[in-house]
Design an enzyme around this catalytic site. Structure first.
Site, short mmCIF file in Angstrom:
data_model
loop_
_atom_site.label_atom_id
_atom_site.label_comp_id
_atom_site.label_asym_id
_atom_site.label_seq_id
_atom_site.Cartn_x
_atom_site.Cartn_y
_atom_site.Cartn_z
N LYS A 84 43.84 41.38 57.40
CA LYS A 84 44.74 40.47 56.70
C LYS A 84 45.49 41.16 55.56
O LYS A 84 46.45 40.61 55.02
CB LYS A 84 44.00 39.23 56.19
CG LYS A 84 43.09 39.42 55.01
CD LYS A 84 42.58 38.06 54.53
CE LYS A 84 41.73 38.20 53.29
NZ LYS A 84 41.31 36.89 52.75
N ASP A 85 45.07 42.39 55.21
CA ASP A 85 45.76 43.17 54.19
C ASP A 85 46.79 44.13 54.78
O ASP A 85 47.43 44.88 54.04
CB ASP A 85 44.76 43.98 53.36
CG ASP A 85 43.86 43.12 52.51
OD1 ASP A 85 44.26 41.99 52.17
OD2 ASP A 85 42.74 43.57 52.18
N ARG A 130 49.26 31.29 50.09
CA ARG A 130 48.77 30.40 51.14
C ARG A 130 47.68 29.47 50.60
O ARG A 130 47.75 28.25 50.77
CB ARG A 130 48.21 31.21 52.31
CG ARG A 130 47.46 30.36 53.34
CD ARG A 130 46.71 31.23 54.34
NE ARG A 130 45.73 32.10 53.71
CZ ARG A 130 44.48 31.75 53.42
NH1 ARG A 130 44.05 30.54 53.70
NH2 ARG A 130 43.66 32.61 52.85
N ARG A 131 46.67 30.05 49.96
CA ARG A 131 45.58 29.23 49.45
C ARG A 131 46.08 28.23 48.42
O ARG A 131 45.67 27.06 48.42
CB ARG A 131 44.49 30.12 48.84
CG ARG A 131 43.62 30.83 49.87
CD ARG A 131 42.69 31.82 49.22
NE ARG A 131 41.73 32.36 50.19
CZ ARG A 131 41.18 33.56 50.09
NH1 ARG A 131 41.48 34.35 49.06
NH2 ARG A 131 40.31 33.98 51.00
N ARG A 148 42.80 37.58 40.42
CA ARG A 148 42.69 38.72 41.32
C ARG A 148 41.41 39.48 41.01
O ARG A 148 40.66 39.14 40.13
CB ARG A 148 43.91 39.65 41.18
CG ARG A 148 45.15 39.14 41.90
CD ARG A 148 46.13 40.26 42.15
NE ARG A 148 45.50 41.32 42.92
CZ ARG A 148 45.76 42.62 42.75
NH1 ARG A 148 46.61 43.02 41.83
NH2 ARG A 148 45.17 43.51 43.50
N ARG A 154 35.73 37.81 41.07
CA ARG A 154 36.11 36.41 41.27
C ARG A 154 34.91 35.48 41.19
O ARG A 154 35.00 34.36 40.68
CB ARG A 154 36.88 36.27 42.58
CG ARG A 154 38.29 36.86 42.47
CD ARG A 154 39.09 36.67 43.71
NE ARG A 154 38.86 37.73 44.68
CZ ARG A 154 39.42 37.77 45.89
NH1 ARG A 154 40.20 36.77 46.28
NH2 ARG A 154 39.19 38.78 46.70
N CYS A 240 54.26 38.83 51.99
CA CYS A 240 53.16 38.44 51.11
C CYS A 240 53.50 37.23 50.24
O CYS A 240 52.61 36.64 49.63
CB CYS A 240 52.75 39.62 50.23
SG CYS A 240 54.10 40.26 49.22
#
Length: 306
Positions: A84-85, A130-131, A148, A154, A240
Site C-alpha cells: 500500500k506504500d 482515505r481514513r 504520523r 501512534r 496519495c
C-alpha cells in the site's frame, strides 16, 4: 552461495519484520542458509520526515525512491515493501516479482471498542486522506488530527491522550506481535486501502536469476488481487491525496473488486463492485475505475486524474 543476496528494506520495526518474513520464506523454499541472505537497511525520506502528511512532501515515492536508487546502483539485489506504500506507476527497470500471502486486510480501531462508542467530537489521529474521509462519512462529528509515525508512536499517542483514537492496519499490528490490540472493523464498514495487508518484493526487470528465485515464493492469488487493485488505481489516476479504498478477493474462481471514492470531508461518496474470472483481473480493475469516475459527482471526480 559465495556472496549473500542483499535484501533491501526500510529500517522501521514493521519493515524489518516484513523483511525477515521474506528472508525466512526464501530460506525455507530454496534450502538456503541464514548467511545466504543479508538484510540491508535503507533510510527513506518517509522515515526521516514525521511531522507532516506524506501528501504534503512527495507522497508514496518517499517510501520507495531510496530503495529504487539502491537497486539501480547495485547496492541491493531486491527490495521489500508494504504494497500500500508503493505508488501505482513504477520505474520501467523495476518489476514486482512476488507477493507473500496476504494478511488481514481490515482496519483496527485503537482507543474504543467500536466506532459508535467514540464520544461526540472525539479526536482521531490519522494522516491518511482515505481514513479521514471514511471516518467523517460515518461520523461527521469527529475531529481528525494529523498523526504520523510508526506503529509504536501512534499507539503511544492514544495511550498518552494526545488523541482519543486512531486506526491502524490489522496486518501490521499482527506482524509486530500486537494481535491483541484494538478492534477489527469489518470491511463492510471500512473498506481498506488498496493493497493493504500485502507484502511485495521488487527487483530489476533484467535480473532473471533473482526474479526466478523470488518468484518461487509468490502467492498467485495475492499477486492477482494486487494487480486488479493497481489497475483500478491506474484507471482512477489516484495518488496519495486521493480518498480511495479498494479490496479484491477471489472465491470459487470468481474475483470481486470493491472500491469507493470520497470527498476529503466525507460528505460525498460513491461505492461500486465488479466481478469476473481472475484472468480478466486487469480489465475488471480498469472498468471498475472508469465506472466509479463516470458515476461520481463532479466534486469527487475532480480529485482523480483518470
Amino acid at each position: 552461495m559465495d556472496t549473500p543476496l542483499r535484501l533491501g528494506t526500510r529500517g522501521s520495526p514493521l519493515a524489518m519484520a516484513q523483511a525477515h518474513m521474506v528472508r525466512a520464506a526464501l530460506i525455507e523454499t530454496h534450502g538456503m542458509a541464514d548467511r545466504d541472505i543479508a538484510i540491508v537497511t535503507v533510510k527513506t525520506t518517509g522515515d526521516r520526515v514525521q511531522d507532516r502528511p506524506l501528501a504534503e512532501i512527495g507522497g508514496k515515492a518517499l517510501w520507495t525512491k531510496e530503495l529504487d536508487r539502491a537497486l539501480g546502483e547495485g547496492e541491493i539485489d531486491f527490495a521489500v515493501h508494504s504494497m500500500k506504500d508503493v505508488e501505482t506507476i513504477r520505474p520501467a527497470a523495476i518489476v514486482l516479482a512476488a507477493n507473500l500471502p496476504r494478511a488481514d486486510v481490515r482496519e483496527r480501531l485503537i482507543g474504543a471498542a467500536d466506532l459508535d462508542e467514540l464520544p461526540k467530537g472525539a479526536r482521531v489521529g490519522t494522516s491518511s486522506p482515505r481514513r479521514a474521509a471514511q471516518l467523517l462519512n460515518l461520523r461527521p462529528d469527529l475531529s481528525i488530527e494529523t498523526l504520523r509515525g510508526n506503529v509504536a508512536t501512534r499507539l503511544a499517542a492514544v495511550e498518552s491522550g494526545a488523541v482519543d483514537a486512531t486506526l491502524l492496519a490489522a496486518a501490521g499490528l499482527d506482524r509486530l506481535g500486537h494481535g491483541d490490540i484494538g478492534t477489527g472493523i469489518p470491511v463492510e464498514t471500512l473498506l481498506p486501502a488498496a493493497q493493504q495487508g500485502a507484502i511485495g518484493i521488487e527487483t530489476l526487470a533484467e535480473n532473471d536469476a533473482v526474479r526466478s528465485l523470488i518468484g518461487a515464493i509468490n502467492d498467485p492469488e495475492t499477486f492477482h488481487c494486487i494487480e486488479a487493485e493497481r489497475a483500478l488505481l491506474y484507471a482512477l489516476g489516484a495518488d496519495c491525496h486521493s480518498p480511495v479504498a479498494a479490496w479484491a478477493h477471489i472465491r470459487d474462481d470468481v474475483m470481486t473488486v470493491h472500491a469507493e471514492l470520497l470527498l476529503h470531508d466525507g460528505s460525498d461518496r460513491i461505492a461500486l463492485s465488479a466481478e469476473g474470472p481472475p484472468p480478466n483481473r486487469l480489465e475488471i480493475g480498469r472498468n471498475l475505475g472508469r465506472a466509479l469516475l463516470d458515476g461520481a459527482s463532479p466534486a469527487v471526480r475532480a480529485l482523480f486524474a483518470g
